[in-house]
Design a protein around this motif. Structure first.
Motif, PDB file in Angstrom:
ATOM      1  N   CYS A  49       0.850  -1.194   0.000  1.00 20.00           N
ATOM      2  CA  CYS A  49       0.000   0.000   0.000  1.00 20.00           C
ATOM      3  C   CYS A  49       0.890   1.249   0.000  1.00 20.00           C
ATOM      4  O   CYS A  49       1.742   1.398   0.886  1.00 20.00           O
ATOM      5  CB  CYS A  49      -0.906   0.001   1.232  1.00 20.00           C
ATOM      6  SG  CYS A  49      -1.829   1.534   1.393  1.00 20.00           S
ATOM      7  N   THR A  68       1.237  -1.568   4.027  1.00 16.69           N
ATOM      8  CA  THR A  68       0.726  -2.932   4.231  1.00 16.69           C
ATOM      9  C   THR A  68       0.935  -3.794   2.980  1.00 16.69           C
ATOM     10  O   THR A  68       0.803  -3.303   1.854  1.00 16.69           O
ATOM     11  CB  THR A  68      -0.790  -2.877   4.559  1.00 16.69           C
ATOM     12  OG1 THR A  68      -0.947  -2.231   5.809  1.00 16.69           O
ATOM     13  CG2 THR A  68      -1.434  -4.255   4.598  1.00 16.69           C
ATOM     14  N   CYS A  70      -0.399  -5.883   0.420  1.00 20.02           N
ATOM     15  CA  CYS A  70      -1.774  -6.061  -0.063  1.00 20.02           C
ATOM     16  C   CYS A  70      -1.901  -7.252  -1.013  1.00 20.02           C
ATOM     17  O   CYS A  70      -2.865  -7.993  -0.963  1.00 20.02           O
ATOM     18  CB  CYS A  70      -2.249  -4.792  -0.763  1.00 20.02           C
ATOM     19  SG  CYS A  70      -2.366  -3.391   0.351  1.00 20.02           S
ATOM     20  N   THR A  87      -4.236 -12.361  -2.382  1.00 19.17           N
ATOM     21  CA  THR A  87      -4.794 -10.995  -2.316  1.00 19.17           C
ATOM     22  C   THR A  87      -5.449 -10.722  -0.961  1.00 19.17           C
ATOM     23  O   THR A  87      -6.304  -9.847  -0.851  1.00 19.17           O
ATOM     24  CB  THR A  87      -5.825 -10.773  -3.444  1.00 19.17           C
ATOM     25  OG1 THR A  87      -6.853 -11.760  -3.312  1.00 19.17           O
ATOM     26  CG2 THR A  87      -5.208 -10.874  -4.814  1.00 19.17           C
ATOM     27  N   GLY A 121      -4.548  -9.167   1.509  1.00 15.49           N
ATOM     28  CA  GLY A 121      -4.340  -7.819   2.067  1.00 15.49           C
ATOM     29  C   GLY A 121      -5.118  -6.743   1.331  1.00 15.49           C
ATOM     30  O   GLY A 121      -4.867  -5.546   1.520  1.00 15.49           O
ATOM     31  N   MET A 122      -6.053  -7.176   0.496  1.00 14.95           N
ATOM     32  CA  MET A 122      -6.814  -6.224  -0.316  1.00 14.95           C
ATOM     33  C   MET A 122      -8.298  -6.545  -0.217  1.00 14.95           C
ATOM     34  O   MET A 122      -8.686  -7.711  -0.240  1.00 14.95           O
ATOM     35  CB  MET A 122      -6.344  -6.354  -1.775  1.00 14.95           C
ATOM     36  CG  MET A 122      -7.036  -5.444  -2.740  1.00 14.95           C
ATOM     37  SD  MET A 122      -6.433  -5.689  -4.427  1.00 14.95           S
ATOM     38  CE  MET A 122      -7.350  -7.131  -4.943  1.00 14.95           C
ATOM     39  N   CYS A 149      -6.644  -1.205   0.041  1.00 10.36           N
ATOM     40  CA  CYS A 149      -5.821  -1.754   1.117  1.00 10.36           C
ATOM     41  C   CYS A 149      -6.728  -2.213   2.265  1.00 10.36           C
ATOM     42  O   CYS A 149      -7.581  -1.441   2.737  1.00 10.36           O
ATOM     43  CB  CYS A 149      -4.848  -0.676   1.601  1.00 10.36           C
ATOM     44  SG  CYS A 149      -3.955  -1.134   3.099  1.00 10.36           S
ATOM     45  N   SER A 200      -6.000  -2.641   5.198  1.00 13.80           N
ATOM     46  CA  SER A 200      -5.652  -2.014   6.467  1.00 13.80           C
ATOM     47  C   SER A 200      -6.154  -0.559   6.541  1.00 13.80           C
ATOM     48  O   SER A 200      -6.824  -0.179   7.501  1.00 13.80           O
ATOM     49  CB  SER A 200      -4.137  -2.079   6.635  1.00 13.80           C
ATOM     50  OG  SER A 200      -3.765  -1.462   7.811  1.00 13.80           O
ATOM     51  N   LEU A 204      -5.952   1.015  -4.635  1.00 22.60           N
ATOM     52  CA  LEU A 204      -4.679   0.491  -5.146  1.00 22.60           C
ATOM     53  C   LEU A 204      -4.600   0.466  -6.678  1.00 22.60           C
ATOM     54  O   LEU A 204      -3.704  -0.168  -7.235  1.00 22.60           O
ATOM     55  CB  LEU A 204      -4.468  -0.935  -4.616  1.00 22.60           C
ATOM     56  CG  LEU A 204      -4.411  -1.067  -3.088  1.00 22.60           C
ATOM     57  CD1 LEU A 204      -4.563  -2.534  -2.678  1.00 22.60           C
ATOM     58  CD2 LEU A 204      -3.112  -0.483  -2.541  1.00 22.60           C
TER      59      LEU A 204
END
Ligand code: SF4
Length: 339
Positions: A300, A305, A307, A317, A319-320, A325, A327, A332
């Protein structure tokens, strides 16, 4: 399977008193009246005085690839896509990494009708069709015939192109396509002329036009030692991409290996790392490609983070969430669903 037919009327040919001109790409091939010959791309030409498309539907390969191989890292990450291309190219790059199918005559092909291609594009884990391997824009008629059929089935259309297409046909083909990866082979026009018989400004026009369209855009830059590895030129290129297309534009820096006529050493890893540093000053998403074990994760740009994690064409994926993102919610520039 539908019967082979090369009878489809070609677009983008104009007749004058001495012959026919192809208006599809800046090469502008001219065919004298009543002659029979092929254009530079070997996909289009004149037969017995009439424009024709000997390459229409003639596919060099048909295989489902990870979309990351195109490369597209921010378009439906982790997907497969049926990939094919024509047996020809409108450029003559002396370093072509796919020269055996782009620059050779007599490449074996298989005819697939537009309807059959659309049908095949949605089988297995494919999300649609990628026109790739050689230069797809010279397949204008085949793509504009098959793409709407792929879309009817809910599929996406991907183009992996050198960007050497005139503006009017580009504006029309954009309407039936969803994502592009365009090569920007160098910042200097001289490089384009010497190595490719191409025209840099047309490529810049294509990139800028795509950036302003509804299509997703990523760019690939193949770094060749002693040919396009000047950091001052990288800086200008980075500023142009950021200024004209936005800092969120995805850039793939790719490693060169000696192929075809140009025999340089493979790009040193240090050069690629240096280029990533230079381009990252202007762009948020810069990846190194064609290098074994090189990390190409998406972090990110806002909070750092992890992602999207990529390893050996496996993609995580987690983290997305819906292109943002997980978080901090930062967008993105990822297309996470079709349509
Ligand atoms: S598309 Fe092919 S035939 Fe048309 S101008 Fe370009 S190289 Fe020549």
């Amino acid at each position: 399977m539908e019967k082979r037919q090369h009878i489809r009327e070609p677009d983008w040919f104009r007749e004058d008193e001495k012959g026919w001109k192809c208006l599809l790409c800046p090469r502008g091939c001219y065919f004298a009246t009543n002659s029979s010959s092929l254009g530079q791309c070997r996909i289009r030409g004149l037969k017995e005085g009439k424009p024709y498309l000997p390459g229409y539907g003639e596919c060099v390969s048909l295989v489902v690839d990870p979309i990351e191989k195109k490369p597209l890292y921010h378009f439906l990450p982790g997907s497969g896509v049926l990939s094919t291309g024509p047996a020809g190219c409108n450029l003559t790059c002396d370093f072509c990494q796919n020269w055996s199918i782009s620059q050779n005559s007599g490449v074996p092909t298989r005819y697939v009708s537009a309807a059959d291609l659309a049908q095949m594009s949605m089988t297995g884990n494919s999300i649609g069709i990628a026109f790739t391997y050689t230069e797809p824009t010279i397949w204008y008629e085949y793509i504009t015939d098959s793409a709407p059929l792929v879309r009817e089935k809910g599929g996406a259309i991907v183009m992996v192109s050198n960007g050497e297409i005139n503006l009017d046909p580009l504006l029309q083909i954009i309407e039936v396509t969803d994502a592009w990866n365009v090569d920007l082979k160098a910042w200097s026009d001289d490089f384009y002329r010497r190595h490719c018989a191409g025209n840099r400004d047309t490529v810049l026009q294509t990139i800028k036009t795509l950036a302003g369209s509804q299509c997703h855009l990523e760019i690939t830059f193949l770094i060749i030692p002693e040919e396009n590895d000047d950091p001052a030129e990288w800086r200008e290129m980075a500023q142009w991409i950021s200024g004209e297309c936005g800092a969120d534009t995805v850039l793939h820096i790719s490693r060169y290996f000696p192929r075809y006529k140009l025999r340089r050493q493979p790009t040193p890893i240090e050069t690629l790392l240096q280029a990533r540093e230079v381009f990252s000053k202007e762009l948020h998403y810069v990846y190194i490609g064609n290098v074994l074990n090189e990390k190409s994760d998406t972090l990110c740009p806002s909070c750092g983070t992890l992602c999207i994690e990529r390893s050996d064409w496996k993609v995580n994926t987690n983290g997305m969430i819906e292109g943002k993102c997980a978080s901090c919610g930062h967008s993105l520039n990822v297309v996470h669903e079709i349509g």
